[in-house]
Design an enzyme around this catalytic site. Structure first.
Site, PDB file in Angstrom:
ATOM      1  N   LYS A   1       4.869  -3.302  -6.480  1.00  0.00           N
ATOM      2  CA  LYS A   1       6.292  -3.084  -6.740  1.00  0.00           C
ATOM      3  C   LYS A   1       7.130  -3.176  -5.480  1.00  0.00           C
ATOM      4  O   LYS A   1       8.311  -3.494  -5.522  1.00  0.00           O
ATOM      5  CB  LYS A   1       6.437  -1.686  -7.356  1.00  0.00           C
ATOM      6  CG  LYS A   1       7.830  -1.338  -7.810  1.00  0.00           C
ATOM      7  CD  LYS A   1       8.124  -1.969  -9.133  1.00  0.00           C
ATOM      8  CE  LYS A   1       9.500  -1.670  -9.634  1.00  0.00           C
ATOM      9  NZ  LYS A   1       9.934  -2.726 -10.576  1.00  0.00           N
TER      10      LYS A   1
ATOM     11  N   LYS B   1       8.681 -12.976 -16.135  1.00  0.00           N
ATOM     12  CA  LYS B   1       8.201 -11.767 -16.825  1.00  0.00           C
ATOM     13  C   LYS B   1       6.896 -12.068 -17.548  1.00  0.00           C
ATOM     14  O   LYS B   1       5.947 -11.291 -17.488  1.00  0.00           O
ATOM     15  CB  LYS B   1       9.222 -11.261 -17.859  1.00  0.00           C
ATOM     16  CG  LYS B   1      10.437 -10.552 -17.343  1.00  0.00           C
ATOM     17  CD  LYS B   1      10.198  -9.200 -16.737  1.00  0.00           C
ATOM     18  CE  LYS B   1       9.829  -9.233 -15.301  1.00  0.00           C
ATOM     19  NZ  LYS B   1      10.709  -9.426 -14.250  1.00  0.00           N
TER      20      LYS B   1
ATOM     21  N   ASN C   1       0.044   1.262   5.950  1.00  0.00           N
ATOM     22  CA  ASN C   1       0.722   0.316   5.069  1.00  0.00           C
ATOM     23  C   ASN C   1       1.383  -0.704   5.981  1.00  0.00           C
ATOM     24  O   ASN C   1       2.241  -0.337   6.779  1.00  0.00           O
ATOM     25  CB  ASN C   1       1.785   1.059   4.238  1.00  0.00           C
ATOM     26  CG  ASN C   1       2.696   0.093   3.507  1.00  0.00           C
ATOM     27  OD1 ASN C   1       2.302  -1.015   3.162  1.00  0.00           O
ATOM     28  ND2 ASN C   1       3.929   0.510   3.266  1.00  0.00           N
ATOM     29  N   GLY C   2       0.972  -1.960   5.872  1.00  0.00           N
ATOM     30  CA  GLY C   2       1.586  -2.977   6.727  1.00  0.00           C
ATOM     31  C   GLY C   2       0.539  -3.938   7.238  1.00  0.00           C
ATOM     32  O   GLY C   2      -0.530  -4.076   6.643  1.00  0.00           O
TER      33      GLY C   2
ATOM     34  N   HIS D   1      13.032 -35.234 -17.146  1.00  0.00           N
ATOM     35  CA  HIS D   1      12.678 -35.896 -15.887  1.00  0.00           C
ATOM     36  C   HIS D   1      11.282 -35.516 -15.403  1.00  0.00           C
ATOM     37  O   HIS D   1      11.019 -35.547 -14.211  1.00  0.00           O
ATOM     38  CB  HIS D   1      13.720 -35.575 -14.812  1.00  0.00           C
ATOM     39  CG  HIS D   1      15.082 -36.060 -15.166  1.00  0.00           C
ATOM     40  ND1 HIS D   1      15.387 -37.388 -15.308  1.00  0.00           N
ATOM     41  CD2 HIS D   1      16.213 -35.376 -15.454  1.00  0.00           C
ATOM     42  CE1 HIS D   1      16.658 -37.518 -15.646  1.00  0.00           C
ATOM     43  NE2 HIS D   1      17.187 -36.303 -15.751  1.00  0.00           N
TER      44      HIS D   1
ATOM     45  N   CYS E   1       0.835  -1.195   0.000  1.00  0.00           N
ATOM     46  CA  CYS E   1       0.000   0.000   0.000  1.00  0.00           C
ATOM     47  C   CYS E   1       0.872   1.249   0.000  1.00  0.00           C
ATOM     48  O   CYS E   1       2.023   1.218   0.395  1.00  0.00           O
ATOM     49  CB  CYS E   1      -0.872   0.014   1.245  1.00  0.00           C
ATOM     50  SG  CYS E   1      -1.783  -1.491   1.478  1.00  0.00           S
TER      51      CYS E   1
HETATM   52  C1  G6P Z   1       7.584  -7.822  -6.053  1.00  0.00           C
HETATM   53  C2  G6P Z   1       7.762  -7.247  -7.437  1.00  0.00           C
HETATM   54  C3  G6P Z   1       8.809  -8.027  -8.200  1.00  0.00           C
HETATM   55  C4  G6P Z   1      10.100  -8.079  -7.399  1.00  0.00           C
HETATM   56  C5  G6P Z   1       9.873  -8.656  -6.007  1.00  0.00           C
HETATM   57  C6  G6P Z   1      11.080  -8.495  -5.126  1.00  0.00           C
HETATM   58  O1  G6P Z   1       6.941  -9.048  -6.091  1.00  0.00           O
HETATM   59  O2  G6P Z   1       6.537  -7.273  -8.144  1.00  0.00           O
HETATM   60  O3  G6P Z   1       9.060  -7.395  -9.442  1.00  0.00           O
HETATM   61  O4  G6P Z   1      11.019  -8.852  -8.083  1.00  0.00           O
HETATM   62  O5  G6P Z   1       8.815  -7.950  -5.367  1.00  0.00           O
HETATM   63  O6  G6P Z   1      11.262  -7.142  -4.877  1.00  0.00           O
HETATM   64  P1  G6P Z   1      12.603  -6.475  -4.456  1.00  0.00           P
HETATM   65  O7  G6P Z   1      12.253  -5.023  -4.251  1.00  0.00           O
HETATM   66  O8  G6P Z   1      13.033  -7.099  -3.172  1.00  0.00           O
HETATM   67  O9  G6P Z   1      13.592  -6.656  -5.534  1.00  0.00           O
END
Ligand code: G6P
Length: 634
Positions: free
Chosen positions: A629, A510, A100-101, A529, A2
């Site tokens: 993100k 991705k 947030n949390g 396998h 959040c």
């Molecule tokens: C989220 C993002 C990913 C990212 C992951 C780890 O799931 O959507 O794109 O790779 O977190 O995030 P970090 O900030 O620790 O690289």
């Protein structure tokens, strides 16, 4: 996760809150809301779904309030419905809170408040907070305090009751000249303007308003008034902290003509690699001059001296960069290295080995699991004799983030801010960080000849223009190919070996993240396998087949897939294309490259393929469903 915003000053708060939330939408986007104080009352507007729904509602109800808080949500407790959107108000609607949390003991507090007659409107953990503040404010004790100290004191008492990791912004209609902001293991920054103050989960979202920022530390409670900002700890003691000036350019957070941030960030990769090379490679280092200094200016001594073991902790895409790191640290620097998901390591850490370097890799710098894993590593080694003590290194593009605060050192990858939820440029930059670390260690331990180190560096110097070549020559063909998979394909398999196995994993991630097509990756040799049973003419197979030590092996594994009618897409070098053309139905080619540095090229066409498939499907590439993100909850 959040995102939180707050504003107090002389301008209309709602506009500022909404534009702040727009910059935070990457953190969560299933509902949003703002609360302001207007004519002695809380005015709260919320909407389910994307922020434009909230904006539409607000446009029908413009108000001149000069204080407010806002929130964009990534659901944890309770579905993404309007009733669960923040801000949450107390029963009397005098106090508004955004969080947030996660409040771990919310159920207990909720039951306690219910027994006192409080009623709840949502299923969230957050709603207990405004009600608990209201309850505390009722007590006689607060009445003896001067008026200006009451809300702060009530919040302080309240947060001492909360368990979990959280950041909060709070307003109260009875104290219309203050915002209280709290940080406890979830990020929160304060922006200092001229007679106005901001708070935000992400310092970058403050950039359009001010460069003077203060990232709160865990256990900080900030009181923002039109006159200034005061910081206290949870015990109520005043503490001094000083803002710093950010040198980031707000333009970095604009789309600059690209259709999506992800595409823009893919195209930024040559520049990112160039900056990394300019920052870290020592131009005066030449193998034939027997230099007595490292080819890499990362200055990580003493935490990287006398290492016996390296352990890397990360999540998501950063975990894939860590796997490439492991390959390099073992094969180039000769140091045994393990890679763990931070979320697993937290609860099943490895036996303690002396002289261990622990590396956290993260693009957000805030991932709760990665931070907690590093902190627990520090804690369990504290008090042991020196060789067992934790040495923590972060590889991140966010030098101002929480991870940078808890680690002894960082490798700043200089990738800048990444907005697209699917990581691209930060992955490439993290991988560059591992090249620098392993080259530095290889030189200092004389693990490989200097001439080989120079060869690798020379190869790295060509990477930026080679990425440009891929972007210039392959973009149209990749977009065309993407059309074939945008409508009917439901599953994809990616295979790779050695240093390119993590690229198969990252290619698959991705694709699933942004196109919602199911994709799995396997080490090419493992296909037979089990996973081979999945193959038929409806399941395309992408083989990362970069010339080098395992090229023939990957080709043979790809042939096995072809024999099961799978459509085969090869990622290989242009010079190899004629020969590889006998195997592959389609080819994504990259320039000639040393196998050891090939992952930085082989990932590029896979990023583009995923991007185009998702864009053709008309999906929200930058904010895919259910993702965020910055994942600040466990
Ligand atoms: C989220 C993002 C990913 C990212 C992951 C780890 O799931 O959507 O794109 O790779 O977190 O995030 P970090 O900030 O620790 O690289």
């Amino acid at each position: 996760m959040c995102g939180i915003v707050g504003y107090i000053g002389t301008q209309a708060a709602t506009d500022i809150l909404i534009s702040g939330l727009e910059r935070l939408e990457y953190r969560g986007y299933d509902s949003a809301g703002v609360a302001t104080i207007l004519e002695g009352n809380i005015n709260c507007i919320k909407a389910k779904g994307k922020l434009y729904n909230l904006r539409e509602k607000i446009e029908r109800d413009v108000n001149p309030a000069q204080i407010g808080i806002g929130h964009t949500r990534w659901a944890t407790h309770g579905k993404p419905e309007e009733r669960n959107a923040h801000p949450h108000l107390d029963m009397e609607k005098r106090i508004a809170v955004v969080q947030n949390g996660i409040i771990e003991n919310y159920q207990q507090i909720r039951d306690e408040l219910k027994s006192k007659g409080y009623e709840f409107r949502s299923e969230t953990d957050t709603e207990v907070i405004p009600n608990l503040i209201a309850e505390v404010l009722k007590t006689a004790e607060e009445d003896f305090l001067p008026r200006y100290a009451r809300l702060l004191a009530a919040v302080q008492k309240t947060v001492n009751r909360l368990k979990g990791a959280f950041a909060l912004a709070i307003i109260c209609a009875d104290y219309p000249e203050e915002i209280i902001a709290v940080r406890q293991q979830a990020p929160l920054a304060i922006g200092f303007g001229q007679g106005e103050f901001f708070c935000n989960s992400d310092v970058t979202a403050l950039l359009p308003h001010t460069r003077a920022v203060l990232s709160l530390e865990n256990g900080d409670i900030a009181k923002l008034t039109p006159l200034g900002v005061e910081i206290y700890n949870f015990a109520g003691d005043r503490i001094s902290r000083f803002p710093r000036t950010l040198d980031w350019n707000p333009v970095q957070t604009e789309k600059q003509g690209f259709r999506h941030y992800m595409l823009k960030e893919i195209y930024e990769q040559p520049a990112v690699v160039r900056t990394c090379l300019d920052t870290y490679i020592n131009p005066n280092w030449h193998a034939d001059e027997n230099p007595d200094f490292s080819p890499v200016n990362i200055g990580l001594s003493p935490i990287t001296d006398d290492l016996e073991h390296i352990q890397i902790l990360a999540c998501g895409t950063s975990w894939h960069a860590a796997l490439i790191g492991k390959y390099l640290l073992e094969q180039v620097a000769g140091i045994p290295t393990t890679v763990d998901y931070a979320s697993e390591f937290r609860y099943s850490p490895k036996p303690i080995i002396p002289n261990t370097l622990t590396i956290g890799v993260t693009q957000s710098g805030e991932t709760a699991d990665t931070i907690a894993a590093l902190e627990s590593e520090r804690a369990r080694r504290a008090g042991l004799e020196p060789k067992f003590q934790a040495k923590l290194l972060a590889i991140t593009n966010r030098a101002e983030s929480s991870i940078a605060q808890i680690c002894d050192r960082i490798i700043d990858t200089h990738a800048g801010i990444e907005i697209g939820v699917a990581a691209t440029k930060t992955f490439v930059a993290q991988t560059m960080g591992f090249y620098f670390l392993s080259l530095d260690l290889a030189y200092r331990r004389q693990a490989i000849p200097n001439s080989r180190i120079e060869e690798i560096i020379e190869g790295l110097r060509h990477i930026p223009s080679q990425i440009e070549t891929i972007l210039d020559t392959q973009a149209d063909a990749i977009e065309e190919l993407a059309h074939d998979f945008a409508t009917e394909t439901e599953d994809f398999i990616f295979i790779g070996r050695g240093i390119n196995f993590p690229i198969a994993l990252e290619g698959a991630l991705k694709l699933k993240e942004i196109s919602y097509i199911h994709a799995e990756a396997y080490p090419a040799g493992e296909m037979k396998h089990g996973p081979i049973a999945l193959l038929d003419n409806k399941v395309p197979v992408v083989a990362v087949a970069m010339p080098g030590s395992v090229y023939e092996k990957v080709i043979s594994n790809a042939q096995e897939a072809k024999a099961r009618d799978a459509r085969l897409i090869g990622v290989t070098t242009a010079m190899n294309a004629t020969e590889a053309g006998h195997t592959f139905d389609d080819m994504l080619t990259v320039p000639e490259v040393d196998e050891l540095i090939s992952p930085i090229l082989s990932i590029i066409p896979l990023q583009m393929l995923s991007y185009h498939i998702a864009a053709i499907k008309g999906l929200d590439v930058d904010q895919p469903r259910n993702l965020a993100k910055s994942v600040t909850v466990e």
